[in-house]
Design a protein around this motif. Structure first.
Motif, short mmCIF file in Angstrom:
data_model
loop_
_atom_site.label_atom_id
_atom_site.label_comp_id
_atom_site.label_asym_id
_atom_site.label_seq_id
_atom_site.Cartn_x
_atom_site.Cartn_y
_atom_site.Cartn_z
N LYS A 180 -1.55 -4.18 -36.79
CA LYS A 180 -0.98 -4.43 -38.12
C LYS A 180 -1.44 -5.75 -38.71
O LYS A 180 -1.16 -6.07 -39.85
CB LYS A 180 0.55 -4.33 -38.08
CG LYS A 180 1.25 -5.38 -37.29
CD LYS A 180 2.75 -5.11 -37.28
CE LYS A 180 3.44 -6.12 -36.38
NZ LYS A 180 4.83 -5.81 -36.16
N LYS A 181 -2.15 -6.54 -37.92
CA LYS A 181 -2.71 -7.79 -38.45
C LYS A 181 -4.13 -7.60 -38.98
O LYS A 181 -4.71 -8.52 -39.56
CB LYS A 181 -2.72 -8.86 -37.37
CG LYS A 181 -1.33 -9.15 -36.88
CD LYS A 181 -1.16 -10.55 -36.42
CE LYS A 181 0.33 -10.86 -36.43
NZ LYS A 181 0.66 -12.16 -36.00
N CYS A 182 -4.69 -6.41 -38.72
CA CYS A 182 -6.06 -6.18 -39.16
C CYS A 182 -6.11 -6.02 -40.68
O CYS A 182 -5.21 -5.45 -41.28
CB CYS A 182 -6.62 -4.94 -38.49
SG CYS A 182 -6.83 -5.17 -36.72
N LYS A 183 -7.18 -6.52 -41.26
CA LYS A 183 -7.28 -6.48 -42.72
C LYS A 183 -8.20 -5.36 -43.20
O LYS A 183 -8.06 -4.87 -44.32
CB LYS A 183 -7.76 -7.83 -43.24
CG LYS A 183 -6.72 -8.91 -43.01
CD LYS A 183 -7.09 -10.21 -43.70
CE LYS A 183 -5.98 -11.23 -43.59
NZ LYS A 183 -5.75 -11.70 -42.21
N PHE A 218 0.07 2.75 -41.73
CA PHE A 218 -0.69 1.53 -41.99
C PHE A 218 -2.18 1.82 -42.11
O PHE A 218 -2.84 1.37 -43.04
CB PHE A 218 -0.43 0.52 -40.86
CG PHE A 218 -1.18 -0.77 -41.01
CD1 PHE A 218 -0.72 -1.77 -41.87
CD2 PHE A 218 -2.35 -0.99 -40.30
CE1 PHE A 218 -1.42 -2.96 -42.01
CE2 PHE A 218 -3.06 -2.18 -40.43
CZ PHE A 218 -2.59 -3.17 -41.29
N ASP A 249 -2.02 -15.75 -40.03
CA ASP A 249 -1.86 -14.52 -40.78
C ASP A 249 -0.78 -14.67 -41.84
O ASP A 249 0.31 -15.14 -41.56
CB ASP A 249 -1.48 -13.39 -39.82
CG ASP A 249 -1.65 -12.05 -40.46
OD1 ASP A 249 -1.02 -11.81 -41.51
OD2 ASP A 249 -2.43 -11.25 -39.92
N LYS A 280 1.05 -12.56 -43.09
CA LYS A 280 2.26 -11.77 -42.84
C LYS A 280 3.30 -12.56 -42.06
O LYS A 280 4.47 -12.27 -42.10
CB LYS A 280 1.90 -10.50 -42.07
CG LYS A 280 1.07 -9.54 -42.88
CD LYS A 280 1.02 -8.17 -42.21
CE LYS A 280 0.05 -7.26 -42.93
NZ LYS A 280 -1.34 -7.45 -42.46
#
Lengths: 433, 158
Positions: free
Chosen positions: A368-371, A401, B73, B75
């Motif tokens: 979920k941190k991948c862009k 996602f 990040d 987020k």
């Protein structure tokens, strides 16, 4: 305690007691015949008082049993007598599971499947048959919390989720009980004494609002080391002794939070000085109190809703396949070699314990941190992607996602995760949960 | 838990302190917000916000600095930022080398877009040395040389 176990001192006490009891019974008999109408029977009161002090007397066996700790100045015979007088209540509606045994040492292999409160009682009585234990085979709830907690002086909170912790806190505060609270996950633990004699801060003073639901790690998800959480339990026992013995007083008790860390460079227990009672607290501050017995018992405050939960229901039915389909896809692939990718989004440690062959592991936390899709799958060549996790929750969030944020179209969720795979397809898959 | 040790540093000897050296260590979950680095040293001039009357940097400045410069990040910002105005802070950090000292002093922390409330979300405890930050004035706490600031999350399991 049978008569032949008693010391001379105890026998005399017992005799006096029986005498008193006899007298009070005689009076009561008289009362029923209308001879004596005294409501406050002094002899009955004396009997009750004596009965109480008799209960705190130790048998000769117990002098030896508790000798080593009674010799310690901080305990002494006075605290031992208080302990002797006390009764333990255990509340748990859950049954013993084999995954509990590595840390919940009150249970053992033989008691798997038994109610936890009964298993605990059984083993505690094996350790010490003189203890009085009451069991409540229910989960603590808005309905039963007041009835149970009001009967006890101290509450040990050994639960595992914020909603229950808030419930126990609120009810204990409203009943005027001190809470000894312990928690932990992985190799860390936390310890504190809350609502100390109604003058110390409560859980809500420390944490007025619950943490975001998606930030909570449970022992089932994050894992927990038995010896580390065990130490937290033992520390709770010591704090309970200090409260019962009167070691902590209104003068010397200072709110604190203990942070235990099992796997630092050294093991450590750091103790932090914490805030006092909040003058804005919704439960323990009389002026700003909004949470009352009525609010809780009527169910106006639903703790689980208030603490929130993560909504995993983010996919349409056609975005998911079941494990039988996955099996077919894997089998067909052996002949057609059209290519597909099975993506396991469990944490690395869990993936390493057991996994389906030819699976790629990208933990959800990392995913979920991948862009860009490139970050996730640098070598992606347009094959269908199937996402799997342990129970089929994170895999759904992952598919959402991948589709919405990273623009992957060819992607499906595997319903029920490897849990379902193990039960319906591959009986030899190693189940560690 | 993230632990940040603050050490004053000077550009030249006999000069007034120029800023703070931040030695950050992270373990057990929260470290992921700094990109999973276990140890890192950052060298930054701490800005002072316009709302602060004192010229000494405060906890608020430190949080701003973390949000603006250290979070790998975006987020993760939700851990520190409670949106009020919804202004996006331009995060161009991630120029920190693992375990090394970042050269040069970051000066860009002063253009503060302070409409947004930078604090910590429920479930994160902030500790100043051995004390709950609430006892130390929370955001107004004036940072001192040698302070150890810890961020830790509350645990619920058992």
């Amino acid at each position: 305690m049978s008569l032949d176990e008693l010391s001379k001192e105890q026998l005399i006490e017992k005799l006096k007691l029986l005498e008193l009891e006899n007298n009070s019974l005689k009076e009561q008999v008289g009362k029923t015949y209308g001879i004596d109408n005294h409501d406050n029977n002094p002899q009955l009161q004396q009997y009750q008082h004596q009965q109480q002090s008799f209960n705190s007397l130790l048998s000769s066996e117990e002098y030896r049993r508790y000798g080593r700790q009674m010799q310690v100045p901080e305990i002494g015979i006075s605290t031992q007598r208080k302990l002797k007088q006390s009764k333990i209540g255990i509340v748990d509606g859950d049954t013993v599971d084999v995954t509990n045994l590595h840390r919940q040492v009150l249970h053992n292999t033989e008691t798997v499947g038994m109610l936890k409160c009964e298993s605990a009682k059984r083993n505690l009585l094996k350790l010490n048959p003189n203890v009085e234990i009451q069991t409540y085979p229910d989960l603590i709830s808005n309905d039963n919390a007041f009835k149970i907690i009001s009967q006890y002086d101290y509450v040990l909170d050994c639960t595992d989720n914020p909603a229950t912790r808030y419930l126990i806190n609120d009810v204990s505060v409203l009943c005027g009980k001190t809470i000894i609270s312990g928690s932990g996950v992985k190799t860390d633990g936390q310890l504190c004494v809350l609502n100390f004699h109604n003058i110390g801060p409560c859980y809500r003073c420390f944490y007025p609002s619950p943490p975001p639901a998606n930030s909570i790690t449970s022992c089932a998800d994050g894992g927990v080391v038995g010896s580390c959480i065990g130490l937290v339990g033992i520390m709770m026992a010591t704090e309970t002794l200090k409260v019962i013995s009167g070691f902590y007083s209104g003068d010397n008790f200072k709110p604190y939070l203990g942070l235990y860390s099992g796997f630092g460079p050294n093991q450590s227990l750091r103790t932090f000085k914490m805030r006092g009672k909040s003058n804005k607290c919704k439960v323990c501050c009389a002026e700003t109190r909004q949470i009352t017995k009525e609010v809780i018992e009527k169910g106006d405050l639903d703790y689980h809703t208030w603490c929130g939960s993560v909504d995993y229901n983010v996919l349409k039915p056609d975005e998911r396949i079941d494990v039988q389909n996955l099996k077919k896809i894997i089998d067909t692939e052996k002949e057609t070699k059209t290519g597909f990718l099975l993506l396991d989004v469990r944490p690395k440690e869990q993936f390493e314990i057991s996994s389906i062959p030819n699976t790629r592991n990208i933990p959800y936390a990392k995913l979920k941190k991948c862009k860009t899709l490139e970050d996730v799958l640098p070598d992606y060549d347009d094959v269908p992607v199937y996402v799997i996790c342990r129970f089929g929750r994170d895999s759904q969030l992952s598919v959402r996602f991948l589709k919405d944020q990273l623009g992957l179209k060819n992607v499906w969720d595997v319903k029920g995760g490897v849990n379902k795979w193990a039960s319906d397809v591959d009986g030899e898959f190693f189940v560690y949960w | 838990m993230i632990v940040i040790l603050l050490k004053k540093f000077q550009k030249r000897r006999h000069q007034a302190a120029h800023g703070y050296m931040l030695h950050a260590t992270g373990k057990g979950g929260l470290d992921v917000i700094f990109g999973g680095q276990k140890y890192a040293t950052f060298k930054f001039k701490l800005p002072t916000t316009s709302t602060t009357t004192t010229t000494q940097p405060t906890m608020q400045d430190l949080l701003h600095l973390i949000v603006k410069n250290l979070l790998v990040d975006k987020k993760d910002r939700c851990m520190f930022v409670v949106p009020v105005s919804g202004i996006e802070i331009d995060n161009e950090a991630q120029n920190v080398e693992n375990g090394g000292v970042k050269d040069g002093v970051k000066e860009d922390g002063e253009d503060g877009d302070e409409e947004e409330e930078v604090t910590v979300t429920p479930g994160i405890l902030v500790l100043v040395n051995d004390t709950d930050w609430e006892l130390e004035g929370e955001l107004e706490y004036v940072l001192e040389d040698g302070d150890l600031i810890s961020f830790t999350s509350t645990l619920h399991g058992g």
